[in-house]
Design an enzyme around this catalytic site. Structure first.
Site, PDB file in Angstrom:
ATOM      1  N   ARG A  35     -27.181 -10.393 -10.641  1.00  0.00           N
ATOM      2  CA  ARG A  35     -26.094 -10.583  -9.685  1.00  0.00           C
ATOM      3  C   ARG A  35     -24.893  -9.706  -9.985  1.00  0.00           C
ATOM      4  NH1 ARG A  35     -25.346 -16.803 -10.331  1.00  0.00           N
ATOM      5  NH2 ARG A  35     -25.797 -16.020 -12.404  1.00  0.00           N
ATOM      6  N   TYR A 153     -36.457 -28.311 -14.661  1.00  0.00           N
ATOM      7  CA  TYR A 153     -36.679 -27.067 -15.397  1.00  0.00           C
ATOM      8  C   TYR A 153     -38.088 -27.024 -15.980  1.00  0.00           C
ATOM      9  CZ  TYR A 153     -36.297 -23.344 -18.812  1.00  0.00           C
ATOM     10  OH  TYR A 153     -36.520 -22.195 -19.532  1.00  0.00           O
ATOM     11  N   LYS A 157     -41.300 -24.470 -15.084  1.00  0.00           N
ATOM     12  CA  LYS A 157     -41.993 -23.642 -16.078  1.00  0.00           C
ATOM     13  C   LYS A 157     -43.469 -24.003 -16.179  1.00  0.00           C
ATOM     14  CE  LYS A 157     -38.574 -20.976 -16.905  1.00  0.00           C
ATOM     15  NZ  LYS A 157     -38.646 -19.568 -16.422  1.00  0.00           N
TER      16      LYS A 157
END
Lengths: 263, 249
Positions: A35, A153, A157
């Site tokens: 970004r 999370y 994964k």
């Protein structure tokens, strides 16, 4: 296999920046994606001076479909071929799932899962046609067991590891290498971003790795077309134990570890 | 705990419909969610309990918001959320339409995350409730030819189990259902009949497990063997076998 030009997402910091550096050291040109334009331009300058490689700076927020599409197009571009894609960008959120902001959880799925699938698809389609290339997806040790207070999370994964291992099998004998890298605790800004610095500092030292050896293991793995790379002996041990342990027990171990992960 | 009112997604067919019928048989009222209203109406006519028909496409923002709203409010609170709606697409990932891959992520993962997030605060406040996720034995190993589908199910199994631990001693539970190949329209003719399991026992086992607040339930003896094998074999080994079985890899 030496790569001529690599796309690295999340290249502005941590494991992604280390990938860019080690690839540059081997003479690979880069497409740096993150970004922050400033950080990417600084890195591009550093890599050109130190290793004489060319870097394209591609500012993108991979939680945004339009930005993901732009990077996918870049990967598929035959004029300036990309022969390695490192899907590294990702983040984690910590806390009681029902108390976390749902928009942030969804961005986590967008970045860790959706962008990885989209960019892997662009890479796989293009590279299978050319009969060569590499896709290296950065997952985590979190893939190997559910993690309370890191529920989303760990799930993202688990997705990336399952998906990449399946893709590895599908692309055998196409000339395209596919590897999933499962780092454990790595000295990056990840814990800070996830709001888990206190817990992180309590972890025993052997569990911690510098980004350098993590990335070196990943690059060795993709060159040899290893399906899964777990860097570091402590992580290998953990992954092996998790693999050979019934999920009822790993879940309870994860439950026990709540005392470390609970906010 | 038996449930007063359950919201079931994908209630128009397959495992979702069977779970709805099983719940109705135990006296649980229903909020039935799926795209096709007429199929939900049929279900409502068939079962002896109160059924709210809530047609919604969970891959659309509008549909998801409407179901979230129902989970958050309404006079009759939901004490069981069944995240069952899902999609799959078989074939080599590189050749599949990437939009179809994304639809699987939307339906199988994003909708489940959003609806669960909408349902939990009310359940926790009432100290009563349960969430049931229809995952799959596909979550136990990578699946070549079903790379995205298997991954979405790995996501759900991990997510549902982590929630189970987070929710301990809150009065709310999370259960992951891992059926193998079940005799529904979902599998079509792709799977030999001998290894298919009827849908009713799957639904019964699912509701039993949710009532008991168990973390995970794997249905069928063959699938239990599969789950045990997955537990003791490295993930890669089963993935290779799966690839060979499906003629890919």
């Amino acid at each position: 296999m030496t790569f001529l030009r690599a796309v690295v997402t999340g290249a502005s910091a941590g494991i992604g920046r280390e990938f860019a550096r080690q690839l540059a050291q081997r003479g690979t040109d880069l497409v740096l994606v993150a970004r922050s334009r400033d950080k990417l331009e600084e890195l591009a300058d550093e890599l050109e001076v130190a290793h004489g490689v060319t870097s394209e700076v591609s500012v993108a927020d991979l939680t945004m479909p339009g930005d993901v599409a732009r990077i996918a197009d870049r990967i598929a571009d035959d004029e300036r071929p990309v022969d390695l894609v490192v899907n590294n960008a990702g983040f984690g959120t910590r806390g009681r799932f029902d108390q976390l902001a749902v928009d942030r959880e969804l961005q986590e799925v967008d970045l860790n899962v959706r962008a990885v699938v989209r960019l892997s698809h662009a890479a796989a389609a293009t590279m299978v046609r050319r009969g060569e290339g590499g896709i290296l997806n950065v997952s985590s040790m979190a893939a190997y067991q559910p993690i309370p207070y890191f529920a989303t999370y760990a799930a993202t994964k688990a997705f990336v590891t399952s998906f990449t291992q399946a893709l590895h099998e599908e692309l055998k004998r196409t000339g395209v290498h596919v590897t999933v890298l499962g780092p454990g605790f790595t000295k990056t800004d990840f814990a800070e971003a996830a709001g888990a610095t206190g817990e992180a500092s309590r972890l025993p030292d052997p569990l911690w790795m510098e980004p350098g050896p993590v990335v070196a293991a990943g690059l060795k793995g993709i060159e040899k077309n290893q399906a899964t790379v777990i860097p570091g002996w402590a992580n290998q041990l953990t992954a092996t134990v998790a693999d050979f342990t019934p999920s009822t027990i790993t879940r309870r171990i994860a439950g026990f570890s709540r005392r470390f992960t609970s906010p | 705990m038996s449930f007063e009112r359950a919201l079931v997604t994908g209630a128009s067919a397959g495992i979702g419909r069977a779970i709805a019928v099983e719940l109705a048989g135990r006296g649980t009222d229903l909020v039935a969610v799926a795209r096709r209203q007429e199929l939900l109406e049929e279900l409502a006519d068939e079962v002896p309990v109160d059924v709210e028909v809530l047609p919604a496409d969970l891959a659309s923002e509008e549909g998801l918001s409407r179901v979230e709203e129902r989970l958050r409010g309404g006079d009759a609170p939901i004490d069981l959320l069944v995240n069952n709606a899902g999609a799959s697409d078989m074939g080599r990932f590189a050749k599949l339409d990437v939009d179809r891959a994304e639809l699987q992520i939307e339906l199988n993962c994003v909708a489940a995350v959003r609806l669960t997030h909408a349902a939990l605060p009310g359940m926790r406040a009432r100290r009563r409730g349960a969430v049931l996720f229809t995952s799959s034995t596909a979550s136990f190993q990578p699946l070549p030819a079903l790379a995205v589908y298997g991954a979405t199910k790995a996501f759900l199994t991990s997510f549902g189990q982590a929630l189970h631990e987070e929710l301990k001693s809150t009065g709310v539970t999370s259960t992951v259902l891992c059926p193998g190949f079940t005799d529904t329209d979902f599998v079509g003719d792709a799977i030999p009949e001998q290894i298919l399991m009827d849908v009713e026992p799957v639904a019964r086992a699912a509701v039993d497990a949710a009532e008991k607040g168990r973390a995970q339930v794997t249905t069928g003896i063959g699938n239990k063997v599969h789950a045990a094998a997955a537990a003791v074999l490295p993930g890669g080994a089963l993935g290779k076998l799966a690839g060979k079985a499906l003629g890919i890899g």
